[in-house]
Write a protein that holds these residues in place. Structure first.
Motif, PDB file in Angstrom:
ATOM      1  N   ALA A  30     -33.613  83.135  71.936  1.00  0.00           N
ATOM      2  CA  ALA A  30     -33.332  81.720  72.174  1.00  0.00           C
ATOM      3  C   ALA A  30     -34.272  80.812  71.389  1.00  0.00           C
ATOM      4  N   ASN A  31     -35.514  81.246  71.216  1.00  0.00           N
ATOM      5  CA  ASN A  31     -36.519  80.441  70.523  1.00  0.00           C
ATOM      6  C   ASN A  31     -37.522  81.405  69.881  1.00  0.00           C
ATOM      7  N   PRO A  32     -37.459  81.600  68.579  1.00  0.00           N
ATOM      8  CA  PRO A  32     -38.336  82.582  67.936  1.00  0.00           C
ATOM      9  C   PRO A  32     -39.801  82.154  67.822  1.00  0.00           C
ATOM     10  N   ALA A  33     -40.115  80.915  68.198  1.00  0.00           N
ATOM     11  CA  ALA A  33     -41.524  80.498  68.199  1.00  0.00           C
ATOM     12  C   ALA A  33     -42.236  81.222  69.335  1.00  0.00           C
ATOM     13  N   CYS A  34     -43.394  81.797  69.031  1.00  0.00           N
ATOM     14  CA  CYS A  34     -44.114  82.580  70.025  1.00  0.00           C
ATOM     15  C   CYS A  34     -45.596  82.591  69.685  1.00  0.00           C
ATOM     16  N   SER A  35     -46.347  83.280  70.518  1.00  0.00           N
ATOM     17  CA  SER A  35     -47.780  83.397  70.323  1.00  0.00           C
ATOM     18  C   SER A  35     -48.211  84.809  70.697  1.00  0.00           C
ATOM     19  N   LEU A  36     -49.147  85.353  69.938  1.00  0.00           N
ATOM     20  CA  LEU A  36     -49.719  86.671  70.226  1.00  0.00           C
ATOM     21  C   LEU A  36     -51.222  86.520  70.409  1.00  0.00           C
ATOM     22  N   LEU A  37     -51.774  87.246  71.345  1.00  0.00           N
ATOM     23  CA  LEU A  37     -53.222  87.325  71.518  1.00  0.00           C
ATOM     24  C   LEU A  37     -53.637  88.762  71.285  1.00  0.00           C
ATOM     25  N   VAL A  38     -54.531  88.970  70.294  1.00  0.00           N
ATOM     26  CA  VAL A  38     -55.059  90.298  69.997  1.00  0.00           C
ATOM     27  C   VAL A  38     -56.580  90.258  70.055  1.00  0.00           C
ATOM     28  N   GLY A  39     -57.171  91.413  70.305  1.00  0.00           N
ATOM     29  CA  GLY A  39     -58.626  91.523  70.410  1.00  0.00           C
ATOM     30  C   GLY A  39     -58.992  91.980  71.802  1.00  0.00           C
ATOM     31  N   GLU A  40     -59.813  92.982  71.872  1.00  0.00           N
ATOM     32  CA  GLU A  40     -60.202  93.569  73.152  1.00  0.00           C
ATOM     33  C   GLU A  40     -61.654  93.283  73.482  1.00  0.00           C
ATOM     34  N   PRO A  41     -61.939  93.035  74.757  1.00  0.00           N
ATOM     35  CA  PRO A  41     -63.348  92.909  75.141  1.00  0.00           C
ATOM     36  C   PRO A  41     -64.060  94.242  74.918  1.00  0.00           C
ATOM     37  N   GLY A  42     -65.298  94.170  74.556  1.00  0.00           N
ATOM     38  CA  GLY A  42     -66.095  95.383  74.396  1.00  0.00           C
ATOM     39  C   GLY A  42     -66.437  95.975  75.751  1.00  0.00           C
ATOM     40  N   PRO A  43     -67.089  97.126  75.757  1.00  0.00           N
ATOM     41  CA  PRO A  43     -67.397  97.801  77.015  1.00  0.00           C
ATOM     42  C   PRO A  43     -68.477  97.096  77.842  1.00  0.00           C
ATOM     43  N   ARG A  44     -69.242  96.210  77.210  1.00  0.00           N
ATOM     44  CA  ARG A  44     -70.327  95.550  77.941  1.00  0.00           C
ATOM     45  C   ARG A  44     -70.325  94.059  77.643  1.00  0.00           C
ATOM     46  N   GLY A  45     -70.963  93.351  78.526  1.00  0.00           N
ATOM     47  CA  GLY A  45     -71.159  91.926  78.314  1.00  0.00           C
ATOM     48  C   GLY A  45     -69.978  91.090  78.768  1.00  0.00           C
ATOM     49  N   ASP A  46     -70.082  89.823  78.541  1.00  0.00           N
ATOM     50  CA  ASP A  46     -69.068  88.854  78.898  1.00  0.00           C
ATOM     51  C   ASP A  46     -67.854  89.027  77.985  1.00  0.00           C
ATOM     52  N   PRO A  47     -66.650  89.225  78.539  1.00  0.00           N
ATOM     53  CA  PRO A  47     -65.463  89.390  77.695  1.00  0.00           C
ATOM     54  C   PRO A  47     -65.220  88.206  76.759  1.00  0.00           C
ATOM     55  N   LEU A  48     -65.717  87.038  77.113  1.00  0.00           N
ATOM     56  CA  LEU A  48     -65.490  85.858  76.288  1.00  0.00           C
ATOM     57  C   LEU A  48     -66.394  85.800  75.054  1.00  0.00           C
ATOM     58  N   THR A  49     -67.317  86.716  74.942  1.00  0.00           N
ATOM     59  CA  THR A  49     -68.170  86.745  73.751  1.00  0.00           C
ATOM     60  C   THR A  49     -67.608  87.665  72.662  1.00  0.00           C
ATOM     61  N   HIS A  50     -66.522  88.370  72.958  1.00  0.00           N
ATOM     62  CA  HIS A  50     -65.920  89.305  72.005  1.00  0.00           C
ATOM     63  C   HIS A  50     -64.817  88.617  71.208  1.00  0.00           C
ATOM     64  N   PRO A  51     -64.645  88.964  69.940  1.00  0.00           N
ATOM     65  CA  PRO A  51     -63.654  88.303  69.092  1.00  0.00           C
ATOM     66  C   PRO A  51     -62.229  88.488  69.592  1.00  0.00           C
ATOM     67  N   ARG A  52     -61.431  87.436  69.425  1.00  0.00           N
ATOM     68  CA  ARG A  52     -60.017  87.486  69.734  1.00  0.00           C
ATOM     69  C   ARG A  52     -59.300  86.482  68.842  1.00  0.00           C
ATOM     70  N   LEU A  53     -58.026  86.752  68.614  1.00  0.00           N
ATOM     71  CA  LEU A  53     -57.223  85.945  67.712  1.00  0.00           C
ATOM     72  C   LEU A  53     -55.923  85.583  68.391  1.00  0.00           C
ATOM     73  N   THR A  54     -55.621  84.297  68.413  1.00  0.00           N
ATOM     74  CA  THR A  54     -54.309  83.833  68.846  1.00  0.00           C
ATOM     75  C   THR A  54     -53.505  83.528  67.593  1.00  0.00           C
ATOM     76  N   LEU A  55     -52.365  84.188  67.478  1.00  0.00           N
ATOM     77  CA  LEU A  55     -51.449  83.937  66.371  1.00  0.00           C
ATOM     78  C   LEU A  55     -50.278  83.110  66.882  1.00  0.00           C
ATOM     79  N   GLN A  56     -50.039  81.989  66.272  1.00  0.00           N
ATOM     80  CA  GLN A  56     -48.782  81.296  66.503  1.00  0.00           C
ATOM     81  C   GLN A  56     -47.857  81.858  65.444  1.00  0.00           C
ATOM     82  N   ALA A  57     -46.662  82.286  65.867  1.00  0.00           N
ATOM     83  CA  ALA A  57     -45.797  83.023  64.959  1.00  0.00           C
ATOM     84  C   ALA A  57     -44.328  82.677  65.185  1.00  0.00           C
TER      85      ALA A  57
END
Length: 159
Positions: free
Chosen positions: A73-100
């Motif tokens: 219906a609408n091919p506009a979408c978003s992907l989130l890739v990148g995993e938190p590491g085994p330690r520390g705050d998950p928000l300190t690990h790299p991640r990428l949001t793709l608008q696609a």
């Protein structure tokens, strides 16, 4: 006294491009955001993902799933890739949001490539309700960790 705001987005450089491409290359699943065609509300689901030979992410999707109907219906979408590491705050690990933009891909021609990266998909790859989708980047938003935010163009995201 006037408060001075600074732009938190850093200039995109080769390190940011490399990190973003590395996140895409390493991703074997992603969170997919679509718009529900019946309600207009956002919907997020997890999908299997692999980088295509050209660096554009690919996924097998079933016509039985709600996200496939939403993409039709609408091919506009978003992907989130990148995993938190085994330690520390998950928000300190790299991640990428793709608008696609989701586009059909040649399932037969890309079978060996996809199964080479997602061998478990052999179980359902040839099922008639599955099709292959390319997620063509429109824009990227990279969070490389605390204080490392970047905006990326489509050219920044694929080799």
């Amino acid at each position: 006294m006037t408060e001075r705001r600074t732009d938190p987005i850093r200039p995109t450089d080769e390190d940011a491009r490399g990190l973003a491409r590395g996140l895409i290359d390493a991703a074997r699943h992603a969170a997919l955001g679509v718009i529900d065609p019946e309600t207009g509300a956002p919907m997020v689901t997890r999908i299997a993902l692999v980088p295509g030979p050209d660096g554009v992410p690919l996924s097998l999707v079933s016509s039985l799933s709600a996200h496939t109907a939403a993409l039709a219906a609408n091919p506009a979408c978003s992907l989130l890739v990148g995993e938190p590491g085994p330690r520390g705050d998950p928000l300190t690990h790299p991640r990428l949001t793709l608008q696609a933009r989701a586009e059909p891909a040649d399932k037969a021609a890309l079978k060996a490539h996809v199964l080479g990266l997602q061998p478990k998909a052999t179980l359902y790859y040839d099922f008639g309700d599955f099709s292959l989708v390319r997620f063509v980047p429109v824009a990227g938003h990279l969070n490389g960790g605390f204080g490392k935010a970047y905006r990326l163009s489509p050219a920044d995201l694929v080799p």
